[in-house]
Motif scaffolding. Structure first.
Motif, PDB file in Angstrom:
ATOM      1  N   PHE A  45       0.817  -1.216   0.000  1.00 23.30           N
ATOM      2  CA  PHE A  45       0.000   0.000   0.000  1.00 23.30           C
ATOM      3  C   PHE A  45       0.844   1.257   0.000  1.00 23.30           C
ATOM      4  CE2 PHE A  45       0.578  -0.999   4.499  1.00 23.30           C
ATOM      5  CZ  PHE A  45       0.904   0.229   5.048  1.00 23.30           C
ATOM      6  N   LEU A  46       2.035   1.237   0.559  1.00 21.74           N
ATOM      7  CA  LEU A  46       2.882   2.426   0.574  1.00 21.74           C
ATOM      8  C   LEU A  46       3.350   2.782  -0.835  1.00 21.74           C
ATOM      9  CD1 LEU A  46       4.286   4.554   2.311  1.00 21.74           C
ATOM     10  CD2 LEU A  46       6.222   2.994   2.548  1.00 21.74           C
ATOM     11  N   ALA A  47       3.847   1.803  -1.579  1.00 19.43           N
ATOM     12  CA  ALA A  47       4.284   2.049  -2.955  1.00 19.43           C
ATOM     13  C   ALA A  47       3.103   2.417  -3.852  1.00 19.43           C
ATOM     14  CB  ALA A  47       5.011   0.833  -3.503  1.00 19.43           C
ATOM     15  N   ALA A  48       1.980   1.739  -3.636  1.00 25.75           N
ATOM     16  CA  ALA A  48       0.808   2.029  -4.461  1.00 25.75           C
ATOM     17  C   ALA A  48       0.306   3.454  -4.225  1.00 25.75           C
ATOM     18  CB  ALA A  48      -0.303   1.022  -4.158  1.00 25.75           C
ATOM     19  N   THR A  49       0.282   3.874  -2.978  1.00 25.86           N
ATOM     20  CA  THR A  49      -0.156   5.247  -2.673  1.00 25.86           C
ATOM     21  C   THR A  49       0.800   6.267  -3.266  1.00 25.86           C
ATOM     22  OG1 THR A  49      -1.140   4.439  -0.606  1.00 25.86           O
ATOM     23  CG2 THR A  49      -0.793   6.815  -0.811  1.00 25.86           C
ATOM     24  N   SER A  50       2.086   5.984  -3.250  1.00 25.65           N
ATOM     25  CA  SER A  50       3.066   6.888  -3.847  1.00 25.65           C
ATOM     26  C   SER A  50       2.843   7.043  -5.347  1.00 25.65           C
ATOM     27  CB  SER A  50       4.479   6.371  -3.565  1.00 25.65           C
ATOM     28  OG  SER A  50       5.442   7.185  -4.211  1.00 25.65           O
ATOM     29  N   GLN A  51       2.593   5.940  -6.036  1.00 24.72           N
ATOM     30  CA  GLN A  51       2.360   6.015  -7.477  1.00 24.72           C
ATOM     31  C   GLN A  51       1.063   6.759  -7.797  1.00 24.72           C
ATOM     32  OE1 GLN A  51       4.509   5.071  -9.856  1.00 24.72           O
ATOM     33  NE2 GLN A  51       5.937   4.558  -8.203  1.00 24.72           N
ATOM     34  N   ILE A  52       0.032   6.498  -7.019  1.00 24.57           N
ATOM     35  CA  ILE A  52      -1.235   7.212  -7.236  1.00 24.57           C
ATOM     36  C   ILE A  52      -1.048   8.708  -7.018  1.00 24.57           C
ATOM     37  CG2 ILE A  52      -3.523   7.586  -6.227  1.00 24.57           C
ATOM     38  CD1 ILE A  52      -3.466   5.250  -8.094  1.00 24.57           C
ATOM     39  N   ALA A  53      -0.287   9.089  -6.002  1.00 23.10           N
ATOM     40  CA  ALA A  53      -0.049  10.510  -5.730  1.00 23.10           C
ATOM     41  C   ALA A  53       0.693  11.172  -6.879  1.00 23.10           C
ATOM     42  CB  ALA A  53       0.726  10.669  -4.424  1.00 23.10           C
ATOM     43  N   GLN A  54       1.675  10.491  -7.462  1.00 20.21           N
ATOM     44  CA  GLN A  54       2.433  11.069  -8.571  1.00 20.21           C
ATOM     45  C   GLN A  54       1.561  11.269  -9.805  1.00 20.21           C
ATOM     46  OE1 GLN A  54       6.210   9.040  -9.291  1.00 20.21           O
ATOM     47  NE2 GLN A  54       6.301   8.426  -7.141  1.00 20.21           N
ATOM     48  N   THR A  55       0.805  10.242 -10.171  1.00 22.84           N
ATOM     49  CA  THR A  55      -0.050  10.371 -11.354  1.00 22.84           C
ATOM     50  C   THR A  55      -1.154  11.400 -11.145  1.00 22.84           C
ATOM     51  OG1 THR A  55      -1.366   8.497 -10.552  1.00 22.84           O
ATOM     52  CG2 THR A  55       0.414   8.005 -12.084  1.00 22.84           C
ATOM     53  N   SER A  56      -1.721  11.441  -9.947  1.00 20.67           N
ATOM     54  CA  SER A  56      -2.771  12.428  -9.675  1.00 20.67           C
ATOM     55  C   SER A  56      -2.208  13.836  -9.692  1.00 20.67           C
ATOM     56  CB  SER A  56      -3.423  12.146  -8.322  1.00 20.67           C
ATOM     57  OG  SER A  56      -4.015  10.867  -8.298  1.00 20.67           O
ATOM     58  N   LEU A  57      -0.977  14.011  -9.223  1.00 23.97           N
ATOM     59  CA  LEU A  57      -0.352  15.340  -9.242  1.00 23.97           C
ATOM     60  C   LEU A  57      -0.202  15.837 -10.670  1.00 23.97           C
ATOM     61  CD1 LEU A  57       1.054  17.517  -7.458  1.00 23.97           C
ATOM     62  CD2 LEU A  57       3.190  16.322  -7.895  1.00 23.97           C
ATOM     63  N   ARG A  58       0.255  15.002 -11.565  1.00 23.04           N
ATOM     64  CA  ARG A  58       0.397  15.413 -12.964  1.00 23.04           C
ATOM     65  C   ARG A  58      -0.963  15.667 -13.615  1.00 23.04           C
ATOM     66  NH1 ARG A  58       4.398  11.287 -12.884  1.00 23.04           N
ATOM     67  NH2 ARG A  58       2.899   9.825 -13.809  1.00 23.04           N
ATOM     68  N   ALA A  59      -1.952  14.820 -13.287  1.00 23.31           N
ATOM     69  CA  ALA A  59      -3.257  14.956 -13.927  1.00 23.31           C
ATOM     70  C   ALA A  59      -3.987  16.225 -13.477  1.00 23.31           C
ATOM     71  CB  ALA A  59      -4.115  13.727 -13.621  1.00 23.31           C
ATOM     72  N   VAL A  60      -3.993  16.486 -12.187  1.00 27.28           N
ATOM     73  CA  VAL A  60      -4.741  17.633 -11.666  1.00 27.28           C
ATOM     74  C   VAL A  60      -4.073  18.943 -12.046  1.00 27.28           C
ATOM     75  CG1 VAL A  60      -5.526  18.788  -9.560  1.00 27.28           C
ATOM     76  CG2 VAL A  60      -5.755  16.315  -9.783  1.00 27.28           C
ATOM     77  N   LEU A  61      -2.756  19.042 -11.875  1.00 24.28           N
ATOM     78  CA  LEU A  61      -2.065  20.296 -12.181  1.00 24.28           C
ATOM     79  C   LEU A  61      -1.989  20.547 -13.673  1.00 24.28           C
ATOM     80  CD1 LEU A  61       0.848  20.287  -9.581  1.00 24.28           C
ATOM     81  CD2 LEU A  61      -1.477  21.160  -9.379  1.00 24.28           C
ATOM     82  N   GLY A  62      -2.068  19.499 -14.492  1.00 25.41           N
ATOM     83  CA  GLY A  62      -2.079  19.698 -15.932  1.00 25.41           C
ATOM     84  C   GLY A  62      -3.341  20.372 -16.430  1.00 25.41           C
ATOM     85  N   LYS A  63      -4.413  20.352 -15.644  1.00 29.85           N
ATOM     86  CA  LYS A  63      -5.664  21.007 -16.020  1.00 29.85           C
ATOM     87  C   LYS A  63      -5.733  22.452 -15.551  1.00 29.85           C
ATOM     88  CE  LYS A  63      -8.224  16.640 -15.733  1.00 29.85           C
ATOM     89  NZ  LYS A  63      -9.346  15.919 -15.076  1.00 29.85           N
TER      90      LYS A  63
END
Length: 291
Positions: free
Chosen positions: A106-124
């Motif tokens: 869950f730690l690695a999975a949460t880290s990956q989700i945070a990275q992808t969400s950061l790019r997706a949200v800030l890209g908008k």
């Protein structure tokens, strides 16, 4: 007897090993997920936990809040500006069973989700929004990440954007934009000040028009303020009404002098004509013109 003693020792060692593997102690911030022959059995609370040797296996899960640094991500904003952004995420496990069963790590999975969400949200978002509305973007990031980690028994508490790196050329452009904005505000404020001053002057003129003495008092007050400094030269304007009497007394003398000058010019013209015609005229030392 020696063989029997060896067997007894081996049995005692095995029993101690089995007893040691069947006893666990969980701290206050830990929970134990117990599997019996591969199947999820129950969740163990903090304290002493007894397991069936060889059959049971327990996985410890920490329930404390975890601080996760999101590595810097290269993001292209909505207005096509490349930026580099890093963030920090705070989350905790609220369901220990699902955090072990539903996801491998869950730690690695949460880290990956945070990275992808950061790019997706800030890209908008546009660059100005990214710089000025971080609180709203943080809330959006927390909501997006929490929705994706909720099936794993993970609760995302806070997401904070730490730093936004902008290219040097864009920094200069932003500085010029800020300077132009400041100049615009200064001009608007100056214009508003002139408008308010003109309105107040118009009101003052209306008040002074009702009583002419107020204008004279204001004039004297202005002279007093100017005269306080000895280095200033004061020019006092006089009303034209005061000068009309003086100009009227000087007008007859000015008219007489104009007549004398005109008579002298006429005499000079006559003498010039007589010389040209060759007439013998007596020289005239002076011409007397009666007044």
């Amino acid at each position: 007897m020696e063989a029997l003693g060896i067997v007894v020792v081996i049995v005692v060692v095995v029993l101690i090993a089995l007893l040691g593997s069947s006893v666990r102690v969980l701290r206050e911030y830990e929970r134990g997920v117990v599997f019996r022959l591969g199947r999820l059995v129950t969740l163990k609370d903090p304290g002493l936990v007894l397991l069936i040797p060889v059959i049971d296996r327990m996985v410890r899960v920490g329930m404390r809040t975890v601080t996760l640094n999101v590595p810097a991500q290269d993001v292209i904003t909505r207005d096509n500006v490349p930026v580099r952004v890093n963030a920090v995420t705070y989350f905790r496990v609220v369901d220990a069973n699902r955090s072990i069963v539903e996801v491998e790590n869950f730690l690695a999975a949460t880290s990956q989700i945070a990275q992808t969400s950061l790019r997706a949200v800030l890209g908008k978002a546009e660059l100005d929004t990214l710089l000025s509305e971080r609180e709203r973007l943080n809330a959006d990031l927390q909501k997006v990440i929490d929705q994706q980690t909720e099936p794993w028994g993970i609760k995302v508490l806070i997401v904070e954007i730490k730093d936004v790196e902008i290219p040097g050329s864009m920094q200069r452009a932003i500085a010029r934009q800020a300077e132009a904005e400041r100049e615009r505000r200064a001009k608007v404020i100056n214009a508003e000040g002139e408008f308010q001053a003109s309105a107040k002057l118009a009101e003052a003129a209306d008040v002074m028009s009702t009583n002419p003495a107020t204008l004279q008092l204001r004039y004297l007050q202005t002279l007093l303020e100017i005269g306080s400094n000895n280095s200033n030269s004061v020019v006092i304007p006089l009303p034209i009404d005061l000068l009309q009497g003086v100009l009227g007394s000087l007008k007859p003398a000015a008219d007489a002098s104009d007549k004398v000058a005109e008579a002298k010019r006429a005499a000079d013209a006559i003498l010039a004509e007589s010389r040209v015609a060759g007439d013998a005229q007596p020289e005239m030392d002076a011409v007397v013109i009666p007044s």
